[in-house]
Design a protein around this motif. Structure first.
Motif, PDB file in Angstrom:
ATOM      1  N   PHE A   3       4.289   4.621  25.801  1.00  0.00           N
ATOM      2  CA  PHE A   3       4.539   5.199  24.483  1.00  0.00           C
ATOM      3  C   PHE A   3       3.823   4.281  23.498  1.00  0.00           C
ATOM      4  N   TYR A   4       2.630   4.682  23.081  1.00  0.00           N
ATOM      5  CA  TYR A   4       1.768   3.826  22.273  1.00  0.00           C
ATOM      6  C   TYR A   4       1.970   4.124  20.796  1.00  0.00           C
ATOM      7  N   LEU A   5       2.093   3.088  19.986  1.00  0.00           N
ATOM      8  CA  LEU A   5       2.262   3.241  18.550  1.00  0.00           C
ATOM      9  C   LEU A   5       1.052   2.690  17.803  1.00  0.00           C
ATOM     10  N   TYR A   6       0.688   3.379  16.728  1.00  0.00           N
ATOM     11  CA  TYR A   6      -0.466   3.023  15.903  1.00  0.00           C
ATOM     12  C   TYR A   6      -0.056   3.102  14.439  1.00  0.00           C
ATOM     13  N   SER A   7      -0.844   2.473  13.588  1.00  0.00           N
ATOM     14  CA  SER A   7      -0.652   2.648  12.148  1.00  0.00           C
ATOM     15  C   SER A   7      -2.007   2.940  11.512  1.00  0.00           C
ATOM     16  N   HIS A   8      -1.956   3.656  10.419  1.00  0.00           N
ATOM     17  CA  HIS A   8      -3.171   4.009   9.678  1.00  0.00           C
ATOM     18  C   HIS A   8      -2.773   4.172   8.220  1.00  0.00           C
ATOM     19  N   ASP A   9      -3.516   3.547   7.332  1.00  0.00           N
ATOM     20  CA  ASP A   9      -3.226   3.672   5.905  1.00  0.00           C
ATOM     21  C   ASP A   9      -3.805   4.981   5.374  1.00  0.00           C
ATOM     22  N   LYS A  10      -2.958   5.702   4.638  1.00  0.00           N
ATOM     23  CA  LYS A  10      -3.352   6.976   4.061  1.00  0.00           C
ATOM     24  C   LYS A  10      -3.072   6.911   2.565  1.00  0.00           C
ATOM     25  N   LEU A  11      -4.033   7.374   1.751  1.00  0.00           N
ATOM     26  CA  LEU A  11      -3.823   7.392   0.315  1.00  0.00           C
ATOM     27  C   LEU A  11      -2.878   8.525  -0.058  1.00  0.00           C
ATOM     28  N   THR A  12      -1.801   8.179  -0.769  1.00  0.00           N
ATOM     29  CA  THR A  12      -0.854   9.187  -1.235  1.00  0.00           C
ATOM     30  C   THR A  12      -0.584   8.964  -2.720  1.00  0.00           C
ATOM     31  N   GLN A  13      -0.348  10.040  -3.423  1.00  0.00           N
ATOM     32  CA  GLN A  13      -0.110   9.973  -4.858  1.00  0.00           C
ATOM     33  C   GLN A  13       1.232   9.305  -5.134  1.00  0.00           C
ATOM     34  N   GLN A  14       1.195   8.225  -5.913  1.00  0.00           N
ATOM     35  CA  GLN A  14       2.407   7.505  -6.280  1.00  0.00           C
ATOM     36  C   GLN A  14       2.258   7.032  -7.715  1.00  0.00           C
ATOM     37  N   GLY A  15       3.067   7.561  -8.603  1.00  0.00           N
ATOM     38  CA  GLY A  15       3.016   7.126  -9.998  1.00  0.00           C
ATOM     39  C   GLY A  15       1.724   7.528 -10.661  1.00  0.00           C
ATOM     40  N   LYS A  16       0.981   6.537 -11.155  1.00  0.00           N
ATOM     41  CA  LYS A  16      -0.233   6.803 -11.928  1.00  0.00           C
ATOM     42  C   LYS A  16      -1.472   7.079 -11.081  1.00  0.00           C
ATOM     43  N   GLY A  17      -1.396   6.826  -9.805  1.00  0.00           N
ATOM     44  CA  GLY A  17      -2.574   7.052  -8.982  1.00  0.00           C
ATOM     45  C   GLY A  17      -2.267   6.927  -7.508  1.00  0.00           C
ATOM     46  N   PRO A  18      -3.261   7.233  -6.679  1.00  0.00           N
ATOM     47  CA  PRO A  18      -3.035   7.133  -5.226  1.00  0.00           C
ATOM     48  C   PRO A  18      -2.962   5.677  -4.773  1.00  0.00           C
ATOM     49  N   LYS A  19      -2.080   5.442  -3.814  1.00  0.00           N
ATOM     50  CA  LYS A  19      -1.933   4.106  -3.236  1.00  0.00           C
ATOM     51  C   LYS A  19      -1.881   4.248  -1.724  1.00  0.00           C
ATOM     52  N   PRO A  20      -2.366   3.224  -0.995  1.00  0.00           N
ATOM     53  CA  PRO A  20      -2.326   3.308   0.467  1.00  0.00           C
ATOM     54  C   PRO A  20      -0.897   3.140   0.994  1.00  0.00           C
ATOM     55  N   VAL A  21      -0.518   4.052   1.880  1.00  0.00           N
ATOM     56  CA  VAL A  21       0.783   3.997   2.537  1.00  0.00           C
ATOM     57  C   VAL A  21       0.520   3.954   4.032  1.00  0.00           C
ATOM     58  N   SER A  22       1.163   3.016   4.721  1.00  0.00           N
ATOM     59  CA  SER A  22       0.979   2.878   6.163  1.00  0.00           C
ATOM     60  C   SER A  22       1.788   3.954   6.877  1.00  0.00           C
ATOM     61  N   MET A  23       1.086   4.804   7.615  1.00  0.00           N
ATOM     62  CA  MET A  23       1.711   5.873   8.385  1.00  0.00           C
ATOM     63  C   MET A  23       1.743   5.439   9.852  1.00  0.00           C
ATOM     64  N   VAL A  24       2.774   5.884  10.588  1.00  0.00           N
ATOM     65  CA  VAL A  24       2.910   5.523  11.999  1.00  0.00           C
ATOM     66  C   VAL A  24       2.542   6.734  12.858  1.00  0.00           C
ATOM     67  N   TYR A  25       1.772   6.471  13.898  1.00  0.00           N
ATOM     68  CA  TYR A  25       1.300   7.498  14.824  1.00  0.00           C
ATOM     69  C   TYR A  25       1.663   7.065  16.244  1.00  0.00           C
ATOM     70  N   PHE A  26       1.490   7.984  17.206  1.00  0.00           N
ATOM     71  CA  PHE A  26       1.784   7.646  18.593  1.00  0.00           C
ATOM     72  C   PHE A  26       0.876   8.432  19.520  1.00  0.00           C
ATOM     73  N   SER A  27       0.836   7.978  20.764  1.00  0.00           N
ATOM     74  CA  SER A  27       0.209   8.739  21.840  1.00  0.00           C
ATOM     75  C   SER A  27       0.981   8.435  23.121  1.00  0.00           C
ATOM     76  N   THR A  28       0.861   9.328  24.091  1.00  0.00           N
ATOM     77  CA  THR A  28       1.572   9.133  25.354  1.00  0.00           C
ATOM     78  C   THR A  28       0.804   8.228  26.300  1.00  0.00           C
ATOM     79  N   LYS A  29      -0.474   8.042  26.053  1.00  0.00           N
ATOM     80  CA  LYS A  29      -1.323   7.120  26.807  1.00  0.00           C
ATOM     81  C   LYS A  29      -2.373   6.577  25.848  1.00  0.00           C
ATOM     82  N   ALA A  30      -2.937   5.431  26.178  1.00  0.00           N
ATOM     83  CA  ALA A  30      -3.904   4.803  25.289  1.00  0.00           C
ATOM     84  C   ALA A  30      -5.177   5.626  25.125  1.00  0.00           C
ATOM     85  N   ASP A  31      -5.476   6.498  26.080  1.00  0.00           N
ATOM     86  CA  ASP A  31      -6.689   7.302  25.972  1.00  0.00           C
ATOM     87  C   ASP A  31      -6.391   8.778  25.685  1.00  0.00           C
ATOM     88  N   LYS A  32      -5.162   9.086  25.273  1.00  0.00           N
ATOM     89  CA  LYS A  32      -4.772  10.449  24.891  1.00  0.00           C
ATOM     90  C   LYS A  32      -4.784  10.583  23.370  1.00  0.00           C
TER      91      LYS A  32
END
Length: 192
Positions: A108-137
């Motif tokens: 059960f592999y976990l990853y993170s990726h920053d995504k720009l999301t609108q917050q207040g006066k402008g977009p800010k990077p928010v760390s989102m969590v992702y997963f895969s069932t195998k490292a090559d899936k």
């Protein structure tokens, strides 16, 4: 006694100097060309030689990586590379995005990726969590629906996730005492 101390100090300084130099020459950044390279920690195009560098083109999800190695410049498509290592962190490419590999234990592999999301006066990077069932899936956003679909045959895990987590945001809860995500604890319990 003085005759013994001076040569001993000289030997210690020389050994420390050689050890430091050899550690500095170890390759710590580079590309994983294949999944097998990642598993075996085999880096290509590392930054061992002065002037070597790797540029990950992230702006507007660029689809290339530029490598300068031994004075030669080469451009490689991201879809031809598994990922890369930089500053003691491993990353994996999917759809021209680099996902930081957070946890690879137990199927059960976990990853993170920053995504720009609108917050207040402008977009800010928010760390989102992702997963895969195998490292090559395929990498999926960590949501209850995606977990249900990815682990369709693991009824015990699906039921535990639904009982433990009330919404998608709860899926990223971390257990500081065990140094792992709570969802990983549940998954480990179901595969014993």
């Amino acid at each position: 006694m003085k005759k013994f101390i001076f040569p001993m100090i000289t030997v210690i300084i020389m050994v420390f100097g050689f050890t430091t130099k050899s550690n500095a020459q170890k390759q710590s950044n580079g590309l994983y060309l294949t999944y097998s390279d990642y598993v075996n920690h085999k880096l290509s195009y590392g930054s061992v030689v002065k002037g070597d560098k790797i540029t990950i083109h992230d702006f507007l999800e660029g689809n290339t990586v530029t490598v300068v190695s031994n004075g030669a410049k080469q451009t490689i498509a991201k879809n031809e590379v598994f990922g890369y290592r930089e500053n003691n962190h491993d990353y994996r490419f999917q759809d021209n995005k680099a996902y930081r590999i957070v946890d690879t234990t137990g199927g059960f592999y976990l990853y993170s990726h920053d995504k720009l999301t609108q917050q207040g006066k402008g977009p800010k990077p928010v760390s989102m969590v992702y997963f895969s069932t195998k490292a090559d899936k395929g990498i999926l956003l960590l949501t209850q629906e995606n977990v249900d679909n990815a682990f369709a045959s693991n009824y015990k895990f699906k039921n535990m996730v639904q009982a433990e987590f009330k919404n998608d945001n709860d899926l990223t809860e971390y257990d500081n005492s065990l140094n792992q995500y709570k969802i990983k604890e549940l998954y480990t319990e179901t595969i014993k």
